[in-house]
Design an enzyme around this catalytic site. Structure first.
Site, PDB file in Angstrom:
ATOM      1  N   THR B   8      44.736  39.717  44.998  1.00 34.40           N
ATOM      2  CA  THR B   8      44.031  40.830  45.648  1.00 34.40           C
ATOM      3  C   THR B   8      43.350  40.401  46.937  1.00 34.40           C
ATOM      4  O   THR B   8      43.130  39.214  47.170  1.00 34.40           O
ATOM      5  CB  THR B   8      42.903  41.362  44.729  1.00 34.40           C
ATOM      6  OG1 THR B   8      41.947  40.316  44.542  1.00 34.40           O
ATOM      7  CG2 THR B   8      43.428  41.836  43.387  1.00 34.40           C
ATOM      8  N   HIS B   9      42.995  41.372  47.742  1.00 31.97           N
ATOM      9  CA  HIS B   9      42.102  41.142  48.865  1.00 31.97           C
ATOM     10  C   HIS B   9      40.737  40.754  48.284  1.00 31.97           C
ATOM     11  O   HIS B   9      40.236  41.441  47.383  1.00 31.97           O
ATOM     12  CB  HIS B   9      41.936  42.409  49.696  1.00 31.97           C
ATOM     13  CG  HIS B   9      43.192  42.826  50.411  1.00 31.97           C
ATOM     14  ND1 HIS B   9      44.237  43.449  49.763  1.00 31.97           N
ATOM     15  CD2 HIS B   9      43.570  42.693  51.714  1.00 31.97           C
ATOM     16  CE1 HIS B   9      45.195  43.693  50.643  1.00 31.97           C
ATOM     17  NE2 HIS B   9      44.825  43.245  51.838  1.00 31.97           N
ATOM     18  N   GLY B  10      40.159  39.680  48.783  1.00 36.89           N
ATOM     19  CA  GLY B  10      38.829  39.279  48.323  1.00 36.89           C
ATOM     20  C   GLY B  10      38.826  38.820  46.879  1.00 36.89           C
ATOM     21  O   GLY B  10      39.855  38.434  46.322  1.00 36.89           O
TER      22      GLY B  10
END
Lengths: 163, 149
Positions: B8-10
């Protein structure tokens, strides 16, 4: 009625029960046995709402559960039964429901209770009921999820100097 | 066992695994990959390689956050020529919990992909909508007799 798994869980039917225990014990039916939930139309509706779609779910009083238990129509029914407290297990037994073991899964902490594990707290009244279950030869297993460690509940009470 | 990589992003992937543990308990053969500001597809490809090597499974299911985002694009490139791997986007908690349950029951990669797409969408419901289609319990009537209900 074949009670494949009897669990004490003050939240009755919720994510852990719906997702994990039903699959783990291989029951097609969940019965949440609790007098106040069975008599509270909104709570009952909400409990039935979260039960997984593929299982049949019921919220019934202790008396009615015991009556259904004895109904020969359900003799082959595999059930996951959830109750709120050890006292209700005793009430079921007193009405002729056969119990050999109980999974102590979750009892929410309230003022005056003693914390036993991450998910289980007990009141003085609970301890008395657990002692009675133990006296009747019921195996009490402390276990939150199917794949978390199971331990002996009475030993846990002893280690906390509650019995 | 089919390994699961959540990307995922982050830090969402780390948090999702932490939260899933609360509901599902301990789990194995699962890894998280985070995509941080300043990183590119090459970083992700490298992280995917390390994650899949670390897990040591032939079969890998990537659960990524956004369709068309970098974790998705990199995962697509990573699995494109590998028949034993696939990617499902839109990862959420219902999806992850269902997939973990089915995987424990021995589901194949194809079955897990089906489970992921179905559970990911089935978990999205409006309370009022469900409630309006549900028969409201009538306890007074139902507390009699010896028949389930």
């Amino acid at each position: 009625m074949n009670i494949k798994w009897l669990r004490i869980d003050s939240r009755l039917i919720h994510g852990q029960v719906a997702n994990n225990w039903v699959n783990h014990v291989g029951a097609g039916t969940i019965i949440a046995t609790n007098d106040s939930a069975a008599k509270d139309d909104l709570r009952k509706t909400l409990l039935l709402q979260v039960a997984p779609g593929r299982t049949k779910s019921y919220v019934m009083t202790v008396d009615k559960t015991a009556r259904c238990y004895k109904n020969p129509t359900y003799k082959d029914l595999d059930v996951l039964m959830v109750v709120e407290s050890p006292k209700d297990v005793l009430r079921l037994m007193d009405q002729g429901v056969d119990v050999t073991q109980v999974n102590v899964g979750g009892i929410t902490f309230k003022e005056g209770m003693t914390l036993i594990s991450e998910a289980v707290s007990v009141s003085r009244e609970d301890v008395e009921a657990f002692k009675e279950l133990d006296k009747r030869g019921i195996k009490l297993i402390l276990q939150q999820l199917p794949n978390t460690q199971a331990s002996d509940f009475m030993n846990r009470l002893k280690s906390k100097n509650l019995v | 066992m089919v390994a699961i990589v959540i990307a995922t992003h982050g830090n969402l992937s780390e948090a999702l695994i932490g939260t899933a543990k609360m509901i599902f308990g301990t789990m194995e053969h699962i890894a998280e990959v985070t995509f941080k500001p300043g990183e590119g597809i090459e970083h992700l490809l490298d992280k995917y390689q390390k994650a899949s090597d670390g897990l040591g499974d032939d079969q890998v299911l990537f659960l990524v956050d956004l369709f068309g985002g970098s974790p998705y694009n990199a995962a697509s490139r990573f699995v494109a020529r590998k028949p034993s791997m696939d990617v499902v986007s839109g990862v959420n908690l219902p999806m992850l919990i269902e997939v973990l349950g089915k995987r424990l029951a021995g589901a194949s990669l194809e079955e897990l992909v089906q489970t992921a797409t179905a559970a990911g969408t089935d978990g999205i419901k409006s309370f009022k909508d469900v409630f309006s289609h549900q028969k409201i319990a009538n306890s007074a009537q139902e507390d009699e007799g010896d028949e389930l209900g």
